[in-house]
Write a protein that holds these residues in place. Structure first.
Motif, PDB file in Angstrom:
ATOM      1  N   LYS A  68       0.735  -1.016   0.391  1.00  0.00           N
ATOM      2  CA  LYS A  68       0.184   0.203  -0.042  1.00  0.00           C
ATOM      3  C   LYS A  68       0.942   1.649   0.169  1.00  0.00           C
ATOM      4  CE  LYS A  68      -4.003  -1.799   1.899  1.00  0.00           C
ATOM      5  NZ  LYS A  68      -5.233  -2.055   2.787  1.00  0.00           N
ATOM      6  N   SER A  69       2.374   0.963  -0.060  1.00  0.00           N
ATOM      7  CA  SER A  69       2.768   2.454  -0.169  1.00  0.00           C
ATOM      8  C   SER A  69       2.785   2.926   0.938  1.00  0.00           C
ATOM      9  CB  SER A  69       3.346   2.894  -1.853  1.00  0.00           C
ATOM     10  OG  SER A  69       2.901   2.723  -2.313  1.00  0.00           O
ATOM     11  N   LYS A  70       3.034   2.782   1.645  1.00  0.00           N
ATOM     12  CA  LYS A  70       2.954   3.573   3.353  1.00  0.00           C
ATOM     13  C   LYS A  70       4.825   3.819   3.719  1.00  0.00           C
ATOM     14  CE  LYS A  70      -0.264   0.560   5.899  1.00  0.00           C
ATOM     15  NZ  LYS A  70      -1.356   2.592   5.909  1.00  0.00           N
ATOM     16  N   SER A  71       4.255   5.209   4.132  1.00  0.00           N
ATOM     17  CA  SER A  71       5.905   6.461   4.020  1.00  0.00           C
ATOM     18  C   SER A  71       6.471   5.654   5.213  1.00  0.00           C
ATOM     19  CB  SER A  71       5.217   7.395   4.155  1.00  0.00           C
ATOM     20  OG  SER A  71       4.851   8.016   5.061  1.00  0.00           O
ATOM     21  N   LYS A  72       7.354   6.095   5.318  1.00  0.00           N
ATOM     22  CA  LYS A  72       8.103   5.635   6.299  1.00  0.00           C
ATOM     23  C   LYS A  72       7.539   5.910   7.803  1.00  0.00           C
ATOM     24  CE  LYS A  72      13.012   5.507   8.233  1.00  0.00           C
ATOM     25  NZ  LYS A  72      14.773   5.931   7.869  1.00  0.00           N
ATOM     26  N   GLU A  73       7.241   7.469   7.371  1.00  0.00           N
ATOM     27  CA  GLU A  73       6.629   7.860   8.550  1.00  0.00           C
ATOM     28  C   GLU A  73       5.134   6.657   9.386  1.00  0.00           C
ATOM     29  OE1 GLU A  73       6.938   9.665   6.012  1.00  0.00           O
ATOM     30  OE2 GLU A  73       9.136  10.534   7.167  1.00  0.00           O
TER      31      GLU A  73
END
Length: 186
Positions: A68-73
C-alpha cells in the motif's frame, strides 16, 4: 491492516532495533521465496507458541507497508500504536524501505500467478468452411487457434475453432486482461 495482524503487532515490541531489522529482512526474504526467518535465530525473543503469530504479523506488516506504499512515517506510526518503541519502529521502517523494490517485484509476480496456467505460445490459421454434413454450401470463415499453456500440471495444448463473432469476443477479453495486467505493473 487486518485484525489478525494488528492484534499481533504488539509481539514486535519485544525486538531490539538490530533484531527487528534482521527479522524484517527475513520476512522480506520469505516474500521473495528466498527462505524465511528461523525460530532458532529468535528463540530468545519469542517463545515457540508465539513464533507463528510473530511471523504472520511480520508478513502482514511487510505486505501492507509495501503493497500500500506506506511512507516511513506511516509505518513508524503504525508500529508506535502497537506499543513498539520509537527506535525499533524506525529500524523496522528503514528495513522495509531497503527491501521495498524486492518485495514489490515478488508481490507483482505473486499476483501474476493468480491463474494456475499461463499462455506460453499460440498459433492461428484462417480457414474457409465450404460445406458441412448438414449443409451443402456454407462458405463461412473460421479461425483455428492453438494455445500452448504452461502451468503447475505441465504443458497443455488447447485447440479452439472460432467464427467471426467469437473471435471478436476473444480479442476483446484478451485486451481487457492486458489492461488489467498493465495496471498491476504500474
Amino acid at each position: 491492516m487486518s485484525t489478525v495482524a494488528s492484534s499481533h503487532l504488539h509481539l514486535l515490541r519485544r525486538c531490539s532495533a538490530d533484531n527487528i531489522q534482521q527479522f524484517i529482512h527475513g520476512v522480506a526474504d520469505d516474500w521473495c521465496s528466498r527462505g524465511s526467518p528461523r525460530y532458532q535465530d529468535y528463540g530468545k525473543v519469542w517463545p515457540i507458541v508465539e513464533w507463528k503469530d510473530a511471523v504472520e504479523a511480520g508478513r502482514q506488516l511487510v505486505s501492507v507497508s509495501i503493497g500500500k506504499s506506506k511512507s516511513k512515517e506511516e509505518i513508524v506510526a503504525l508500529l508506535s500504536e502497537a506499543g513498539v518503541e520509537d527506535d525499533v519502529a524506525q529500524a523496522a521502517a528503514s528495513a522495509l524501505e531497503a527491501r521495498r523494490d524486492d518485495v514489490l517485484r515478488a508481490l507483482k509476480a505473486n499476483s501474476a500467478t493468480i491463474s494456475r496456467s499461463h499462455l506460453k505460445d499460440f498459433d492461428w490459421r484462417v480457414q474457409l468452411m465450404m460445406s458441412s454434413d448438414k449443409l451443402a454450401s456454407v462458405r463461412k470463415p473460421v479461425v483455428s487457434v492453438d494455445l500452448s499453456l504452461d502451468g503447475h500440471s505441465g504443458p497443455q495444448k488447447v485447440a479452439l475453432e472460432l467464427d467471426k463473432e467469437e473471435l471478436k469476443q476473444m480479442i476483446q477479453s484478451l485486451e481487457n486482461a492486458n489492461r488489467v495486467v498493465q495496471q498491476l505493473k504500474s
